[in-house]
Design a protein around this motif. Structure first.
Motif, PDB file in Angstrom:
ATOM      1  N   MET B   1       0.880  -1.085  -0.117  1.00  0.00           N
ATOM      2  CA  MET B   1       0.033  -0.007   0.058  1.00  0.00           C
ATOM      3  C   MET B   1       0.876   1.360  -0.013  1.00  0.00           C
ATOM      4  N   THR B   2       1.214   1.758  -1.338  1.00  0.00           N
ATOM      5  CA  THR B   2       2.032   2.807  -1.365  1.00  0.00           C
ATOM      6  C   THR B   2       1.475   4.007  -1.286  1.00  0.00           C
ATOM      7  N   SER B   3       0.666   4.377  -2.533  1.00  0.00           N
ATOM      8  CA  SER B   3       0.089   5.743  -2.539  1.00  0.00           C
ATOM      9  C   SER B   3      -1.294   5.893  -1.760  1.00  0.00           C
ATOM     10  N   SER B   4      -1.530   6.964  -1.310  1.00  0.00           N
ATOM     11  CA  SER B   4      -2.734   7.260  -0.724  1.00  0.00           C
ATOM     12  C   SER B   4      -3.155   8.766  -1.039  1.00  0.00           C
ATOM     13  N   ASN B   5      -3.902   9.241  -0.714  1.00  0.00           N
ATOM     14  CA  ASN B   5      -4.838  10.595  -1.171  1.00  0.00           C
ATOM     15  C   ASN B   5      -5.074  10.686  -2.686  1.00  0.00           C
ATOM     16  N   ASP B   6      -5.105  11.930  -2.929  1.00  0.00           N
ATOM     17  CA  ASP B   6      -5.472  12.169  -4.296  1.00  0.00           C
ATOM     18  C   ASP B   6      -4.800  11.908  -5.506  1.00  0.00           C
ATOM     19  N   ALA B   7      -3.532  11.810  -5.304  1.00  0.00           N
ATOM     20  CA  ALA B   7      -2.417  11.577  -6.202  1.00  0.00           C
ATOM     21  C   ALA B   7      -2.581  10.030  -7.102  1.00  0.00           C
ATOM     22  N   GLY B   8      -3.000   9.906  -8.426  1.00  0.00           N
ATOM     23  CA  GLY B   8      -3.140   8.859  -8.979  1.00  0.00           C
ATOM     24  C   GLY B   8      -4.338   8.480  -9.408  1.00  0.00           C
ATOM     25  N   ALA B   9      -5.481   9.020  -9.073  1.00  0.00           N
ATOM     26  CA  ALA B   9      -6.887   8.488  -9.454  1.00  0.00           C
ATOM     27  C   ALA B   9      -6.708   8.608 -10.915  1.00  0.00           C
ATOM     28  N   PRO B  10      -7.156   7.577 -11.614  1.00  0.00           N
ATOM     29  CA  PRO B  10      -7.014   7.207 -13.025  1.00  0.00           C
ATOM     30  C   PRO B  10      -7.981   8.222 -13.967  1.00  0.00           C
ATOM     31  N   SER B  11      -9.085   8.842 -13.394  1.00  0.00           N
ATOM     32  CA  SER B  11     -10.023   9.392 -13.918  1.00  0.00           C
ATOM     33  C   SER B  11     -10.654  10.265 -13.032  1.00  0.00           C
ATOM     34  N   ALA B  12     -11.443  11.235 -13.618  1.00  0.00           N
ATOM     35  CA  ALA B  12     -12.385  12.248 -12.812  1.00  0.00           C
ATOM     36  C   ALA B  12     -13.354  11.163 -11.880  1.00  0.00           C
ATOM     37  N   ALA B  23      -8.336   6.531   0.384  1.00  0.00           N
ATOM     38  CA  ALA B  23      -8.144   6.155  -1.142  1.00  0.00           C
ATOM     39  C   ALA B  23      -6.763   5.472  -1.492  1.00  0.00           C
ATOM     40  N   HIS B  24      -6.870   4.680  -2.325  1.00  0.00           N
ATOM     41  CA  HIS B  24      -5.546   3.980  -2.990  1.00  0.00           C
ATOM     42  C   HIS B  24      -5.981   3.903  -4.391  1.00  0.00           C
ATOM     43  N   TYR B  25      -4.967   4.102  -5.054  1.00  0.00           N
ATOM     44  CA  TYR B  25      -5.035   3.938  -6.724  1.00  0.00           C
ATOM     45  C   TYR B  25      -4.116   2.848  -7.096  1.00  0.00           C
ATOM     46  N   ASP B  26      -2.995   2.568  -6.700  1.00  0.00           N
ATOM     47  CA  ASP B  26      -1.980   1.688  -6.986  1.00  0.00           C
ATOM     48  C   ASP B  26      -2.434   0.225  -6.990  1.00  0.00           C
ATOM     49  N   ARG B  27      -1.926  -0.315  -8.077  1.00  0.00           N
ATOM     50  CA  ARG B  27      -2.069  -1.784  -8.442  1.00  0.00           C
ATOM     51  C   ARG B  27      -1.940  -2.753  -7.319  1.00  0.00           C
ATOM     52  N   GLU B  28      -1.026  -2.601  -6.482  1.00  0.00           N
ATOM     53  CA  GLU B  28      -0.697  -3.353  -5.722  1.00  0.00           C
ATOM     54  C   GLU B  28      -1.733  -3.530  -4.646  1.00  0.00           C
ATOM     55  N   THR B  29      -2.359  -2.483  -4.224  1.00  0.00           N
ATOM     56  CA  THR B  29      -3.556  -2.339  -3.116  1.00  0.00           C
ATOM     57  C   THR B  29      -4.599  -2.928  -4.026  1.00  0.00           C
ATOM     58  N   ILE B  30      -5.098  -2.522  -5.209  1.00  0.00           N
ATOM     59  CA  ILE B  30      -6.223  -3.159  -5.877  1.00  0.00           C
ATOM     60  C   ILE B  30      -6.025  -4.564  -6.127  1.00  0.00           C
ATOM     61  N   ASP B  31      -5.066  -5.012  -6.752  1.00  0.00           N
ATOM     62  CA  ASP B  31      -4.771  -6.421  -6.932  1.00  0.00           C
ATOM     63  C   ASP B  31      -5.168  -7.212  -5.672  1.00  0.00           C
ATOM     64  N   GLU B 162      -8.021  -0.803 -15.188  1.00  0.00           N
ATOM     65  CA  GLU B 162      -7.352   0.426 -15.593  1.00  0.00           C
ATOM     66  C   GLU B 162      -8.115   1.630 -15.097  1.00  0.00           C
ATOM     67  N   GLU B 163      -9.352   1.661 -14.856  1.00  0.00           N
ATOM     68  CA  GLU B 163     -10.053   2.839 -14.146  1.00  0.00           C
ATOM     69  C   GLU B 163     -10.640   2.409 -12.861  1.00  0.00           C
ATOM     70  N   ALA B 164      -9.744   2.281 -11.801  1.00  0.00           N
ATOM     71  CA  ALA B 164      -9.941   1.575 -10.549  1.00  0.00           C
ATOM     72  C   ALA B 164      -9.786   2.311  -9.379  1.00  0.00           C
ATOM     73  N   SER B 165     -10.300   2.208  -8.295  1.00  0.00           N
ATOM     74  CA  SER B 165      -9.908   2.806  -6.950  1.00  0.00           C
ATOM     75  C   SER B 165      -9.983   1.920  -5.843  1.00  0.00           C
ATOM     76  N   ALA B 166      -9.230   2.075  -4.936  1.00  0.00           N
ATOM     77  CA  ALA B 166      -9.608   1.176  -3.785  1.00  0.00           C
ATOM     78  C   ALA B 166      -9.877   2.283  -2.326  1.00  0.00           C
TER      79      ALA B 166
END
Ligand SMILES: Cc1cc2nc3c(=O)[nH]c(=O)nc-3n(C[C@H](O)[C@H](O)[C@H](O)COP(=O)(O)OP(=O)(O)OC[C@H]3O[C@@H](n4cnc5c(N)ncnc54)[C@H](O)[C@@H]3O)c2cc1C
Ligand SMILES: Cc1cc2nc3c(=O)[nH]c(=O)nc-3n(C[C@H](O)[C@H](O)[C@H](O)COP(=O)(O)OP(=O)(O)OC[C@H]3O[C@@H](n4cnc5c(N)ncnc54)[C@H](O)[C@@H]3O)c2cc1C
Ligand code: HEM
Ligand code: HEM
Lengths: 219, 219
Positions: B1-12, B23-31, B162-166
């Motif tokens: 779980m690296t990224s947090s907060n607003d950085a990295g949202a793949p879309s509005a 919030a997390h948008y990194d693939r490691e967390t989502i996967d 590709e368009e994902a959030s956690a």
């Protein structure tokens, strides 16, 4: 679990077509599923896009309720809108003799209807009290009292339980009769939700008495 | 779980606005969320009505897959359509000092995109083998072999991640600083999924060896 099969579907769209022998339309079965699992997944439209949001639900009589931010996207998009609310419980993995007959044991309920807002502040407080006390009996009165602005910031929506269906599967696999002789192990790997021992907040004031949460079960 | 907060949202539309610190948008967390929980809830439109259907999902690389009846409503309504696929895991009930700050510990992932059909029968068999063996290693080869008509009756759809959030919440409540002195117990009631001992089908042939399911965990 009284009724099964096609009798009793409240509308054309709630008639279960796939694995219809698992269908139930009676309130006893539907209510038992709603009461066993506080997590619902609610589908709604937002700017033309279907979205599904996990949300807590609780039931009182003929209605399910959910809450969230009065200003939030989910609550604003569902208020007055057509929604589908689904509650599902995974009870096990069913290993059959053919891959085709693998299955899961499960209980699920699907509700359709228009979400209605609860607007009266007193009724909102009453319903939020039930939400809290449903997890931890009598906890509401011990808490720092809710403020007016907290109640205003909180939206509560509800759905009448009228267009609803359930599917319930339990027990061993149902293989094709000709497959029972195939020499492979078949059976069920049971899965269930369990509640652990309460973990006190490290910042608890010394001497606060732990609530009795031993009656809480889920699934 | 690296990224947090607003950085990295793949879309509005995948930008988390409520409780955005979760919030997390990194693939490691989502996967990790997709891999921990095979049950997804998929939202789609059918005759103008949003529907959410509980369905098993499994991930391979950059895609999640689900399967069902080629002739079924869910599979036909989702093929080529915009869907929202959500996976959620309930990890506990969070009892705070104010009702307003009650919460649940959870991990959830929300994916948007167009569902695409897998049409090549060989690829379908490969993916179904992964589905089966993902629950029970090496089980596929022991089963009564799948027939061509079973594979034809089975549709598989997939969604590119590709368009994902956690959103992920863990740990004790976060109360208002002024509420910590309020003398009420606060903490977490942990909830988790557990796997029981395999239950053999009473119709098992004598002497069939039970598969090793001890490696299977969920949640
Ligand atoms: C934990 C879990 C995992 C599942 N995994 C899969 C899977 O991997 N593949 C798969 O194909 N199906 C799976 N299902 C079943 C799935 O939810 C649908 O029932 C099934 O896909 C048929 O959907 P349909 O819309 O085509 O059915 P239809 O029978 O055409 O649906 C018509 C109506 O039946 C009712 N209905 C349908 N499904 C449900 C339900 N689950 N609960 C209550 N009412 C329902 C609704 O009122 C719906 O409007 C799973 C269910 C659960 C609970
Ligand atoms: C088990 C569980 C129980 C919950 N109970 C409640 C409840 O009772 N009340 C309540 O208000 N909320 C609850 N939530 C949180 C809920 O899922 C939403 O995050 C929240 O309601 C805000 O929704 P929104 O669409 O208004 O948020 P926004 O922040 O406006 O949504 C914007 C985007 O953020 C992302 N996003 C939003 N929610 C999630 C999510 N859960 N997981 C991954 N990405 C997400 C999506 O990309 C979405 O398109 C619960 C979540 C879980 C997992
Ligand atoms: C058992 C009791 C409760 C539980 C388990 C609970 C749980 C939750 C959860 C999980 C969320 C979503 C947080 C997120 O977006 O990640 C939420 C949001 C919210 N809850 Fe509760 N809640 C409870 C009681 C209450 C009560 C009593 C109130 C009001 C007094 C309240 C007001 C709100 C509000 C306003 C939000 C939206 C917050 C925001 O998006 O900014 N909740 N709740
Ligand atoms: C781990 C392995 C599998 C599991 C747990 C599983 C589980 C399920 C579940 C829960 C359903 C929904 C049943 C319902 O509607 O109530 C389903 C439907 C279906 N599955 Fe599977 N499945 C698995 C593997 C397979 C394989 C390998 C095939 C094909 C060879 C297959 C073909 C189908 C088909 C065609 C349907 C739709 C049935 C219908 O609606 O008539 N499944 N599966």
């Amino acid at each position: 679990m009284t009724s099964s099969n096609d009798a009793g579907a409240p509308s054309a769209r709630t008639l279960v077509k796939r694995y219809r022998h698992l269908a139930h339309y009676d309130r006893e079965t539907i209510d038992a599923i709603l009461d066993a699992m506080p997590v619902a997944h609610i589908a709604y439209l937002h700017e033309g896009q279907p979205i599904v949001t996990p949300t807590l639900q609780w039931r009182e009589g003929d209605r399910v309720y959910w809450h969230g931010a009065a200003k939030g996207r989910m609550m604003r998009a569902t208020e007055g809108a057509d929604v589908c609310l689904t509650v599902s419980i995974l009870d096990g993995l069913v290993l059959a003799r053919s891959a085709f007959n693998f299955n899961v044991n499960h209980r699920s309920a699907m509700l359709f209807g228009k979400a209605e807002a609860v607007t009266d502040p007193k009724e909102k407080i009453r319903l939020l009290t039930r939400l809290v006390n449903g997890f931890a009996p009598d906890q509401w009165d011990k808490l720092r009292p809710a403020t007016e602005s907290e109640i205003t910031a909180t939206a509560i929506l509800s759905l009448k339980i009228e267009e609803a269906s359930a599917k319930v599967r339990s027990g061993p696999p149902e293989d094709n009769e000709s497959d029972y002789a195939h020499p492979v192990w078949a059976g069920v790997l049971p899965i269930r939700l369990t509640v652990g021992a309460p973990e006190p907040d490290p910042r608890n004031s010394p001497g606060v008495a732990a609530p009795d949460l031993s009656g809480y079960s889920i699934g």
